[in-house]
Design a protein around this motif. Structure first.
Motif, mmCIF file in Angstrom:
data_model
loop_
_atom_site.group_PDB
_atom_site.id
_atom_site.type_symbol
_atom_site.label_atom_id
_atom_site.label_comp_id
_atom_site.label_asym_id
_atom_site.label_seq_id
_atom_site.Cartn_x
_atom_site.Cartn_y
_atom_site.Cartn_z
ATOM 1 N N ILE A 84 -14.720 7.935 0.223
ATOM 2 C CA ILE A 84 -14.345 8.736 -1.034
ATOM 3 C C ILE A 84 -13.007 9.243 -1.108
ATOM 4 C CG2 ILE A 84 -15.207 10.842 -2.333
ATOM 5 C CD1 ILE A 84 -18.083 10.152 -1.256
ATOM 6 N N GLY A 85 -12.508 9.877 0.001
ATOM 7 C CA GLY A 85 -11.270 10.407 -0.009
ATOM 8 C C GLY A 85 -10.174 9.455 -0.115
ATOM 9 N N ILE A 86 -10.398 8.236 0.389
ATOM 10 C CA ILE A 86 -9.468 7.012 0.065
ATOM 11 C C ILE A 86 -9.472 6.797 -1.411
ATOM 12 C CG2 ILE A 86 -8.938 4.593 0.534
ATOM 13 C CD1 ILE A 86 -10.084 5.105 3.525
ATOM 14 N N TYR A 87 -10.670 6.828 -2.060
ATOM 15 C CA TYR A 87 -10.710 6.530 -3.632
ATOM 16 C C TYR A 87 -10.084 7.513 -4.282
ATOM 17 C CZ TYR A 87 -12.830 6.017 -8.203
ATOM 18 O OH TYR A 87 -12.970 5.725 -9.303
ATOM 19 N N ILE A 88 -10.165 8.853 -3.809
ATOM 20 C CA ILE A 88 -9.318 9.710 -4.759
ATOM 21 C C ILE A 88 -7.963 9.431 -4.572
ATOM 22 C CG2 ILE A 88 -8.785 12.341 -4.496
ATOM 23 C CD1 ILE A 88 -11.723 12.607 -3.850
ATOM 24 N N LEU A 89 -7.570 9.097 -3.434
ATOM 25 C CA LEU A 89 -5.834 8.664 -3.425
ATOM 26 C C LEU A 89 -5.486 7.649 -3.956
ATOM 27 C CD1 LEU A 89 -6.006 10.207 0.131
ATOM 28 C CD2 LEU A 89 -3.951 10.704 -0.912
ATOM 29 N N ALA A 90 -6.278 6.521 -4.210
ATOM 30 C CA ALA A 90 -6.053 5.238 -4.535
ATOM 31 C C ALA A 90 -5.468 5.185 -5.942
ATOM 32 C CB ALA A 90 -6.968 4.238 -4.393
ATOM 33 N N PRO A 91 -4.581 4.352 -6.457
ATOM 34 C CA PRO A 91 -4.166 4.200 -7.744
ATOM 35 C C PRO A 91 -5.092 3.643 -8.603
ATOM 36 C CG PRO A 91 -2.789 2.724 -6.578
ATOM 37 C CD PRO A 91 -3.717 3.503 -5.573
ATOM 38 N N GLU A 92 -4.795 3.183 -9.962
ATOM 39 C CA GLU A 92 -5.449 2.584 -10.821
ATOM 40 C C GLU A 92 -5.507 1.091 -10.502
ATOM 41 O OE1 GLU A 92 -4.420 2.890 -14.894
ATOM 42 O OE2 GLU A 92 -5.179 4.999 -14.902
ATOM 43 N N PHE A 93 -6.583 0.471 -10.467
ATOM 44 C CA PHE A 93 -6.729 -1.138 -9.844
ATOM 45 C C PHE A 93 -5.971 -2.053 -10.653
ATOM 46 C CE2 PHE A 93 -8.599 -4.924 -8.578
ATOM 47 C CZ PHE A 93 -8.564 -4.993 -7.192
ATOM 48 N N ASP A 94 -4.830 -2.583 -9.967
ATOM 49 C CA ASP A 94 -4.096 -3.561 -10.821
ATOM 50 C C ASP A 94 -3.740 -4.676 -9.647
ATOM 51 O OD1 ASP A 94 -2.388 -5.164 -12.065
ATOM 52 O OD2 ASP A 94 -1.085 -3.796 -13.011
ATOM 53 N N LEU A 95 -4.012 -5.836 -9.712
ATOM 54 C CA LEU A 95 -3.684 -6.793 -8.826
ATOM 55 C C LEU A 95 -2.074 -7.136 -8.591
ATOM 56 C CD1 LEU A 95 -6.416 -9.362 -8.625
ATOM 57 C CD2 LEU A 95 -5.950 -7.843 -7.014
ATOM 58 N N LYS A 96 -1.334 -6.745 -9.801
ATOM 59 C CA LYS A 96 0.067 -6.906 -9.866
ATOM 60 C C LYS A 96 0.895 -5.637 -9.199
ATOM 61 C CE LYS A 96 -0.055 -9.918 -14.049
ATOM 62 N NZ LYS A 96 0.284 -10.004 -15.303
ATOM 63 N N SER A 97 -0.058 -4.829 -9.079
ATOM 64 C CA SER A 97 0.716 -3.460 -8.520
ATOM 65 C C SER A 97 0.936 -3.548 -7.058
ATOM 66 C CB SER A 97 -0.119 -2.406 -8.665
ATOM 67 O OG SER A 97 0.077 -1.175 -7.988
ATOM 68 N N GLY A 98 2.102 -3.319 -6.519
ATOM 69 C CA GLY A 98 2.352 -3.475 -5.080
ATOM 70 C C GLY A 98 1.660 -2.522 -4.457
ATOM 71 N N GLN A 99 0.861 -1.269 -5.205
ATOM 72 C CA GLN A 99 0.279 -0.415 -4.272
ATOM 73 C C GLN A 99 -0.975 -0.835 -4.073
ATOM 74 O OE1 GLN A 99 0.536 3.330 -6.827
ATOM 75 N NE2 GLN A 99 2.019 3.988 -5.136
ATOM 76 N N VAL A 100 -1.596 -1.731 -4.977
ATOM 77 C CA VAL A 100 -2.743 -2.365 -4.963
ATOM 78 C C VAL A 100 -2.869 -3.520 -3.849
ATOM 79 C CG1 VAL A 100 -4.898 -3.875 -5.922
ATOM 80 C CG2 VAL A 100 -3.794 -1.562 -6.993
ATOM 81 N N GLN A 101 -1.776 -4.052 -3.773
ATOM 82 C CA GLN A 101 -1.424 -5.133 -2.982
ATOM 83 C C GLN A 101 -1.472 -4.629 -1.336
ATOM 84 O OE1 GLN A 101 2.169 -7.384 -3.817
ATOM 85 N NE2 GLN A 101 1.299 -8.096 -5.942
ATOM 86 N N GLY A 102 -0.852 -3.449 -1.347
ATOM 87 C CA GLY A 102 -0.814 -2.727 -0.285
ATOM 88 C C GLY A 102 -2.153 -2.196 0.267
ATOM 89 N N ILE A 103 -3.194 -1.887 -0.499
ATOM 90 C CA ILE A 103 -4.467 -1.424 -0.115
ATOM 91 C C ILE A 103 -5.060 -2.614 0.217
ATOM 92 C CG2 ILE A 103 -6.568 -0.822 -1.452
ATOM 93 C CD1 ILE A 103 -5.149 1.103 -3.269
ATOM 94 N N LEU A 104 -5.004 -3.725 -0.435
ATOM 95 C CA LEU A 104 -5.530 -5.055 -0.013
ATOM 96 C C LEU A 104 -5.288 -5.407 1.529
ATOM 97 C CD1 LEU A 104 -5.917 -6.890 -3.207
ATOM 98 C CD2 LEU A 104 -7.547 -5.618 -2.233
ATOM 99 N N LEU A 105 -4.028 -5.165 1.738
ATOM 100 C CA LEU A 105 -3.357 -5.767 3.097
ATOM 101 C C LEU A 105 -3.631 -4.754 3.984
ATOM 102 C CD1 LEU A 105 0.140 -7.086 2.383
ATOM 103 C CD2 LEU A 105 -1.579 -8.211 3.499
ATOM 104 N N GLY A 106 -3.962 -3.297 3.596
ATOM 105 C CA GLY A 106 -4.348 -2.387 4.470
ATOM 106 C C GLY A 106 -5.859 -2.487 5.113
#
Length: 287
Positions: free
Chosen positions: A133-155
């Motif tokens: 839940i803590g991580i979900y609060i910090l996560a940005p909106e889900f978009d596979l083209k986003s570098g941040q989402v790619q970072g989450i998946l690699l994480g």
């Protein structure tokens, strides 16, 4: 375990957590290809750990061929964990990279009863959900083209590799010295990644050397060795959930050294993660 001894072990586990948390800022800051960073990290850490083992007269003997394969497998998972984690940091930021990695306590809580004789503890699922839940609060909106989402998946991939490595080593932590275990892992990994020096550009090491040195000594040689040693006194899931404070420390370090300013969501999510650390610290004392 006496109260004083328990507090002492918790203190060293916290120190290990702070040292390891420097990997976020350093991984983001060092201007080298990720595989090259990991090779230098492993090779330099191997030298530090070997010298320490020789100085302290720590035995480097491996008891069986089966243990050799276990060390090799743990090294492969550690390398995969480090490389995917550093790519996650480069693609997103320290907060996203570190927090996505810290789904690994949930993975460990689910897998530990399979790897060991420890009875499944439903409370670890509850604490793991709080972390998520803590991580979900910090996560940005889900978009596979986003570098941040790619970072989450690699994480998340890094988290799986990290969890498997910890569980593989858990059965050996009581049979071998923690420094010796870490020495073999980084030594094997440095050998495996040696071809990366040929395929990737690494001439920039001359300007990045002080930071790579810090990554190898403080984060790797000292931090990870202290963490492995903690497995002698805590269940893997307990040590991992306590180690969930790493993103909080990492975000603070990134704020001061990389000027990555945490948002309100960062504080809320971080507070939930710290809550699990406090709860598990109290519960581990009772055990």
């Amino acid at each position: 375990m006496s109260d004083k001894s328990h507090i002492n072990h918790l203190l060293w586990l916290t120190v290990a957590t702070i040292f390891i948390s420097t990997s976020g800022a350093l991984g983001k800051f060092i201007d080298l290809p990720t595989p090259v960073i990991i090779w230098w990290r492993s090779a330099l850490a191997g030298i530090f750990l070997l010298l320490f083992c020789l100085f302290k007269k720590i035995s480097l003997k491996i008891n069986s061929g089966r243990d050799r394969w276990t060390f090799f497998l743990a090294s492969v998972f550690m390398g995969a964990h480090w490389i995917t984690y550093f790519y996650a940091l480069k693609l997103s930021n320290v907060a996203i990279g570190m927090l996505s990695l810290f789904t690994f306590p949930v993975i460990i809580a689910l897998l530990e009863p399979i790897f060991t004789r420890i009875k499944f503890d439903p409370m670890h699922i509850v604490l793991g959900i709080i972390v998520l839940i803590g991580i979900y609060i910090l996560a940005p909106e889900f978009d596979l083209k986003s570098g941040q989402v790619q970072g989450i998946l690699l994480g998340l991939l890094s988290a799986i590799c990290y969890a498997l490595r910890i569980l593989i080593l858990k059965t050996h932590a009581t049979n071998y010295n923690g420094t010796m275990l870490m020495f073999y892992q980084v030594g094997i990994l440095a050998f495996i990644l040696l071809p990366c020096l040929y395929f990737f550009e690494g001439s920039n090491i001359k300007t990045q050397y002080p930071y790579v040195l810090l990554l190898a000594l403080l984060t790797t040689a000292i931090g990870h060795t202290l963490f492995i040693n903690s497995l002698k006194y805590f269940k893997a899931s307990t040590a991992s959930i306590i180690g969930s404070a790493q993103p909080v420390f990492g975000i603070i370090i990134a704020y001061f050294f990389l000027n990555e300013i945490p948002t309100l969501h960062t504080f809320v999510g971080g507070s939930l993660i710290l809550a699990t650390v406090f709860i598990e610290s109290v519960r581990s004392k009772k055990n």
